[in-house]
Design a protein around this motif. Structure first.
Motif, short mmCIF file in Angstrom:
data_model
loop_
_atom_site.label_atom_id
_atom_site.label_comp_id
_atom_site.label_asym_id
_atom_site.label_seq_id
_atom_site.Cartn_x
_atom_site.Cartn_y
_atom_site.Cartn_z
N GLY A 443 0.79 -1.23 0.00
CA GLY A 443 0.00 0.00 0.00
C GLY A 443 0.81 1.26 0.00
N GLY A 448 3.65 8.39 -2.25
CA GLY A 448 3.47 8.10 -3.65
C GLY A 448 4.57 7.20 -4.16
N THR A 477 2.77 2.38 -10.60
CA THR A 477 1.46 2.95 -10.26
C THR A 477 0.38 1.88 -10.27
OG1 THR A 477 2.11 5.08 -11.18
CG2 THR A 477 -0.24 4.70 -10.88
N GLN A 478 0.46 0.98 -11.23
CA GLN A 478 -0.52 -0.11 -11.30
C GLN A 478 -0.42 -1.02 -10.09
OE1 GLN A 478 0.52 -1.66 -15.09
NE2 GLN A 478 -0.78 -0.25 -16.23
N THR A 479 0.81 -1.29 -9.65
CA THR A 479 0.98 -2.11 -8.45
C THR A 479 0.37 -1.42 -7.24
OG1 THR A 479 3.05 -3.04 -9.31
CG2 THR A 479 2.67 -3.24 -6.94
N LEU A 480 0.62 -0.11 -7.13
CA LEU A 480 0.11 0.64 -5.99
C LEU A 480 -1.41 0.64 -5.96
CD1 LEU A 480 0.78 2.45 -3.56
CD2 LEU A 480 0.77 4.41 -5.09
N ARG A 481 -2.01 0.74 -7.16
CA ARG A 481 -3.47 0.77 -7.24
C ARG A 481 -4.09 -0.62 -7.27
NH1 ARG A 481 -3.86 5.42 -11.97
NH2 ARG A 481 -3.22 7.19 -10.65
N GLY A 482 -3.23 -1.65 -7.41
CA GLY A 482 -3.75 -3.02 -7.42
C GLY A 482 -4.33 -3.44 -8.74
N THR A 483 -3.90 -2.82 -9.86
CA THR A 483 -4.41 -3.18 -11.18
C THR A 483 -3.29 -3.76 -12.00
OG1 THR A 483 -3.91 -0.98 -12.07
CG2 THR A 483 -6.12 -1.33 -11.16
N ALA A 488 -5.76 -2.53 -16.80
CA ALA A 488 -5.62 -1.12 -17.19
C ALA A 488 -6.00 -0.92 -18.65
CB ALA A 488 -4.18 -0.68 -16.95
N THR A 491 -9.73 -1.04 -19.02
CA THR A 491 -10.34 0.18 -18.54
C THR A 491 -10.30 1.28 -19.59
OG1 THR A 491 -9.75 -0.36 -16.27
CG2 THR A 491 -10.23 1.95 -16.74
#
Length: 495
Positions: A443, A448, A477-483, A488, A491
């Protein structure tokens, strides 16, 4: 054997000639000379450090020569010399003497209770802390806890690097190789019916293969031969036992050679350990008859065998040999005693005090027992560890790492390419993005991506994204957001 060498190194600045004799394996001569010198030393506060160092060396040499009662009496006398130095010395050195005796008696849990606090105490002499950590590793190996034993040696190695004498670090490296070799032998399929077999097998697959370990043992023997024939002999023996052609009669001949070497030097305790260790190795190589002959002096009296501090292993060996001879009832009876003994040993080990703080710190670091590290030659493991310890430093360089272990950059590059298939710089990049990935998966807290990356020495966004995508096939960023990358893309297509 290797712990005795560590004590000898600690005593060397004050008792060089005696330490030399011990490191050569000439313990009876060292005991004769040291005993006379010990009685001649003045009983004054100024002479207390000399008497303390000499008494520690003599006591451990007595244990190696089977003079247990003499050693215990000497350790009691030593307390007065420690008191003449300071109350702290009574606690540190008294605990180390007690730990040495408990290791001799094969009581690993209690030995850790004695040695662990010395390794933890930053006020204790550094060389003593290194020896205490190495002793904890020996105790953990005897309990089958190889992972913790290796972490303990990693902590000892890191601390030994701060000493002015490089022999301490070399000796810790030898201990790690010994541990890895014995662990591999006892984790083999041929000994999978040992009551602690599953414990020994845990992590055995992460150890280097036999050929690489064979090379590393040879290099270690060559590195120490000039200052300790005793340690070199141990490394040479383990190396020969790992040779591809060391099976059947060849393995039996090698064990016999080692026993003769120890017997010539009257190292009775080491000879007993070598018989048991050799018997286990021989049974693992299908040489059961040779193993039986090897154990005969220790097992001819069954009642004495059950009372032995080595009963756990002797009962197992005899049960296995009886089974192969068709004596199934005797085998079952001994195996039942063996398993009962193993359960009691595990309970005692588990009931020991908390794990030493230095071990907990090494475990938290997450790099002890790293398979990549174990594949490297001994000197370059220190380079690897230095890299792992300084991943947060954005200025960490290959030149810095090479200077730390005293090799050229070219030699460092060659070692990493040969044994790991990557350069040191590539290893640093990989480990950094792995740490960043772990933090982002957790998390990242309130931080950031760039702030998380900067914790691990990465401050350039484009460099970060390139290396991260190459390793994990997604952006930070994708790892942080869980995607994931696919999510992506979906989406964007449906957005």
């Amino acid at each position: 054997m290797l712990l005795l060498a560590m004590t000898s190194l600690r005593a060397a600045p004050l008792h060089g000639e005696l330490a030399r004799l011990a490191l050569e394996g000439q313990l009876p001569a060292a005991l004769r000379m040291g005993g006379d010198h010990f009685e001649r030393l003045q009983r004054t506060p100024d002479a207390a450090p000399q008497r303390a160092a000499l008494g520690q060396l003599l006591g451990r040499a007595m244990l190696a020569c089977g003079r247990e009662e003499d050693a215990e009496e000497l350790f009691q006398r030593q307390l007065r010399h420690y008191e003449a130095m300071s109350r702290h010395m009574v606690r540190w050195y008294g605990a180390m003497d007690q730990g040495a005796m408990l290791l001799h008696l094969n009581k690993p849990g209690r030995a850790i209770d004695c040695l662990g606090p010395v390794g933890d105490d930053a006020r204790a002499p550094v060389a003593a802390r290194v020896e205490a950590m190495a002793g904890v590793a020996q105790a953990m190996l005897r309990a089958g806890d190889c992972g913790s034993a290796m972490r303990s040696l990693d902590a000892a190695r890191n601390l030994a690097a701060s000493l002015g004498d490089p022999r301490f670090a070399q000796l810790v490296d030898c201990m790690a190789l010994e541990l890895a070799t014995l662990h591999r032998e006892r984790g083999g399929d041929a000994l999978n019916d040992h009551a602690l077999g599953s414990v020994y097998r845990e992590g055995a697959s992460e150890a280097p293969d036999n050929m690489l370990m064979h090379q590393q043992l040879g290099a270690a023997a060559d590195a120490v031969r000039s200052w300790s024939p005793l340690v070199a002999a141990r490394m040479d023996h383990l190396r020969r036992m790992l040779a591809a052609d060391c099976t059947g009669p060849a393995a039996a001949a090698q064990v016999a050679h080692q026993l003769a070497w120890l017997r010539d030097r009257r190292l009775s305790e080491f000879e007993t350990q070598a018989r048991i260790e050799g018997a286990l190795m021989l049974m693992g190589r299908g040489a059961s008859h040779a193993a039986s002959e090897l154990l005969a002096p220790l097992t001819f009296n069954e009642q004495q065998m059950h009372r032995s501090r080595h009963a756990l292993e002797l009962q197992y060996c005899q049960a296995k040999l009886h089974q192969q001879q068709g004596r199934h009832l005797d085998a079952l009876r001994l195996y039942r005693l063996h398993t009962q003994h193993a359960v009691q040993s595990l309970r005692t080990y588990a009931a020991a005090g908390r794990a030493p703080g230095f071990l907990q710190q090494a475990k938290a670091g997450g790099d002890a027992g790293d398979p990549a590290k174990l594949r490297l030659p001994l000197r370059y493991r220190r380079a690897y560890q230095f890299m792992m310890d300084h991943l947060t430093d954005e200025h960490l360089s290959v030149r810095q790492v090479a200077a730390h272990v005293g090799v050229t950059e070219r030699a460092l590059q060659l070692a990493f390419r040969t044994h790991l298939g990557v350069t040191p710089a590539e290893m640093i990049r990989t480990r950094r993005v792995e740490r960043i990935h772990g933090d982002l998966q957790a998390g990242g807290g309130e931080a950031g991506v760039l702030e998380v990356a900067s914790r691990w020495g990465v401050k350039n966004r484009s460099t970060l994204v390139h290396n991260y995508r190459s390793r994990f096939d997604e952006t930070p960023t994708q790892t942080l957001r869980g995607t994931t990358e696919d999510e992506a893309t979906a989406t964007r297509l449906h957005g």
